[in-house]
Design a protein around this motif. Structure first.
Motif, PDB file in Angstrom:
ATOM      1  N   TRP A 238       0.868  -1.187   0.000  1.00 42.46           N
ATOM      2  CA  TRP A 238       0.000   0.000   0.000  1.00 42.46           C
ATOM      3  C   TRP A 238       0.896   1.226   0.000  1.00 42.46           C
ATOM      4  O   TRP A 238       1.960   1.247   0.642  1.00 42.46           O
ATOM      5  CB  TRP A 238      -0.896   0.038   1.248  1.00 42.46           C
ATOM      6  CG  TRP A 238      -1.826   1.229   1.261  1.00 42.46           C
ATOM      7  CD1 TRP A 238      -3.072   1.311   0.729  1.00 42.46           C
ATOM      8  CD2 TRP A 238      -1.542   2.527   1.815  1.00 42.46           C
ATOM      9  NE1 TRP A 238      -3.593   2.569   0.925  1.00 42.46           N
ATOM     10  CE2 TRP A 238      -2.671   3.339   1.585  1.00 42.46           C
ATOM     11  CE3 TRP A 238      -0.448   3.089   2.479  1.00 42.46           C
ATOM     12  CZ2 TRP A 238      -2.749   4.671   1.995  1.00 42.46           C
ATOM     13  CZ3 TRP A 238      -0.515   4.417   2.888  1.00 42.46           C
ATOM     14  CH2 TRP A 238      -1.667   5.191   2.644  1.00 42.46           C
TER      15      TRP A 238
ATOM     16  N   SER B 150      -6.882  -0.013   0.381  1.00 46.49           N
ATOM     17  CA  SER B 150      -6.899   0.789   1.615  1.00 46.49           C
ATOM     18  C   SER B 150      -6.019   0.106   2.655  1.00 46.49           C
ATOM     19  O   SER B 150      -5.712  -1.093   2.550  1.00 46.49           O
ATOM     20  CB  SER B 150      -8.324   0.899   2.167  1.00 46.49           C
ATOM     21  OG  SER B 150      -8.711  -0.372   2.667  1.00 46.49           O
TER      22      SER B 150
ATOM     23  N   THR C 193      -1.244   6.222  -4.886  1.00 43.20           N
ATOM     24  CA  THR C 193      -1.676   4.874  -5.269  1.00 43.20           C
ATOM     25  C   THR C 193      -0.869   4.285  -6.424  1.00 43.20           C
ATOM     26  O   THR C 193      -0.585   3.086  -6.451  1.00 43.20           O
ATOM     27  CB  THR C 193      -3.167   4.917  -5.665  1.00 43.20           C
ATOM     28  OG1 THR C 193      -3.852   5.614  -4.638  1.00 43.20           O
ATOM     29  CG2 THR C 193      -3.762   3.546  -5.833  1.00 43.20           C
TER      30      THR C 193
ATOM     31  N   GLU D 175      -6.954  -0.542   5.644  1.00 40.28           N
ATOM     32  CA  GLU D 175      -7.793  -1.546   6.320  1.00 40.28           C
ATOM     33  C   GLU D 175      -7.749  -2.863   5.570  1.00 40.28           C
ATOM     34  O   GLU D 175      -7.619  -3.930   6.168  1.00 40.28           O
ATOM     35  CB  GLU D 175      -9.242  -1.056   6.382  1.00 40.28           C
ATOM     36  CG  GLU D 175      -9.512  -0.144   7.533  1.00 40.28           C
ATOM     37  CD  GLU D 175     -10.996   0.004   7.810  1.00 40.28           C
ATOM     38  OE1 GLU D 175     -11.719  -1.002   7.775  1.00 40.28           O
ATOM     39  OE2 GLU D 175     -11.422   1.149   8.044  1.00 40.28           O
TER      40      GLU D 175
ATOM     41  N   GLN E 209      -5.279   3.924  10.862  1.00 42.17           N
ATOM     42  CA  GLN E 209      -6.105   3.360   9.780  1.00 42.17           C
ATOM     43  C   GLN E 209      -5.988   1.846   9.685  1.00 42.17           C
ATOM     44  O   GLN E 209      -6.893   1.177   9.196  1.00 42.17           O
ATOM     45  CB  GLN E 209      -5.725   4.008   8.451  1.00 42.17           C
ATOM     46  CG  GLN E 209      -6.176   5.463   8.361  1.00 42.17           C
ATOM     47  CD  GLN E 209      -5.713   6.096   7.068  1.00 42.17           C
ATOM     48  OE1 GLN E 209      -6.002   5.612   5.982  1.00 42.17           O
ATOM     49  NE2 GLN E 209      -4.957   7.180   7.181  1.00 42.17           N
TER      50      GLN E 209
END
Ligand code: NAP
Length: 294
Positions: free
Chosen positions: A35, A56, A39, A58, A83
């Protein structure tokens, strides 16, 4: 994560250091997902390495049982961990390779421990070259059992792993490391600026200096490029300035004076105020040459 469970590592922060670390983890068969805040970096590396570019943090946390972070500064790391938190599972481990204040490491470790997640502070030294070769020196802080569990992850990125003590002691060690890194950069940049004024032949100069007591990692890896005015790869001045300010905070807390650190902080502030945001701290030679107003 069970003690014998397969390590599924997610890498967060694919910059100059995190990108090569992810590559080495992929080579070791330990990389599950990547990640990155921007992006496109994650998508490109994910495609190259054949792993998931998590949409993401998560989702990355949900897919992995070890999360290796390598982001710029304390506040970035705190944001990332917040996060990750909702999807981390009991027994997972967050291993942070960024350089941050030891206090930040201790606060995050407590926050994660409250939900049964482990934390190891594992700042690294050895530069972009060391990261690419999987030959970094890791200064680890945390409990022994957690460090043992994630040892294959640390081995994939490093040539040396030293357990320095409880959480935060990796970052305390890194602060000590950065005093030396900052000081050596000051010395080498000043010396090479002087050598230019003396019209000494650069190649022979670097050979003779490197073979004697003046030799150092910085001289060996950055001497030639800085004399060619190339500062295009490595360790950004803003990051060293951040590290030196961590050192200053620690020194203030301990009521000791570190005048060389103060002098280096002033130098990088001048350099950055002059818009010289090079990709490497060896750009400091321009200040020592007098070509940046001080
Ligand atoms: P870098 O190339 O500037 O990469 C920084 C990374 O952090 C990028 O992936 C960036 O994402 C990410 N990031 C920054 N702020 C973020 C935020 N708020 N949320 C999420 N991600 C964020 O820096 P680097 O040289 O790899 O250094 C990373 C860490 O390692 C720093 O703590 C540095 O002090 C330490 N370190 C560096 C070296 C070295 O030689 N370079 C050596 C040892 C240790 P974007 O791509 O979106 O900007």
């Amino acid at each position: 994560m069970s003690a014998s469970g397969k390590l599924r590592t997610g890498v967060v922060g694919l910059g100059a250091m995190g990108g090569p670390m992810a590559r080495n983890l992929a080579s070791a068969g330990l990389l599950q997902a990547v990640w990155n805040r921007t992006t496109s970096r994650a998508t490109e590396l994910g495609t190259e390495l054949g792993v998931t570019a998590a949409p993401s943090l998560e989702q990355l946390a949900g897919a992995c049982n070890v999360v290796l972070t390598c982001v710029s500064a304390d506040e970035d790391l705190v944001e990332v961990v917040e996060q990750l938190l909702p999807r981390l599972n009991q027994g997972d481990v967050v291993v942070d390779t960024s350089t941050v204040n030891p206090l930040t490491a201790r606060v995050l470790a407590e926050r994660l421990a409250a939900v049964g997640v482990g934390f190891v502070d594992a700042p690294v030294s050895g530069g972009v070259e060391g990261a690419k070769r999987g030959a970094l020196s890791v200064m680890a802080g945390g409990n022994s059992a957690e460090i043992e569990r994630i040892r294959p992850v640390l081995e994939a990125i490093s040539a040396n792993i030293t357990h320095m003590g409880p959480v935060g002691s990796g970052q305390a060690t890194k602060a000590v490391n950065q005093v030396i890194v900052g000081g050596v950069a000051e010395a080498v940049c000043e010396a090479l600026a002087l050598s230019e004024k003396l019209n000494l032949p650069s190649e022979r100069l670097l050979t003779v200096l490197g073979a004697g007591a003046a030799g150092s990692w910085f001289l060996e890896h950055r001497g030639a490029t800085m004399l060619e005015n190339r500062f295009d790869t490595g360790f950004k001045p803003a990051l060293l300035l951040k590290d030196l300010k961590i050192v200053r905070q620690l020194a203030q807390d301990l009521d000791i004076k570190l005048p060389m650190v103060e002098s280096a902080i002033r130098d990088y502030e001048v350099l950055l105020e002059g818009g010289n945001d090079d990709k490497d701290i060896s750009g400091l030679i321009r200040l020592k040459r007098g070509s940046v107003a001080g």
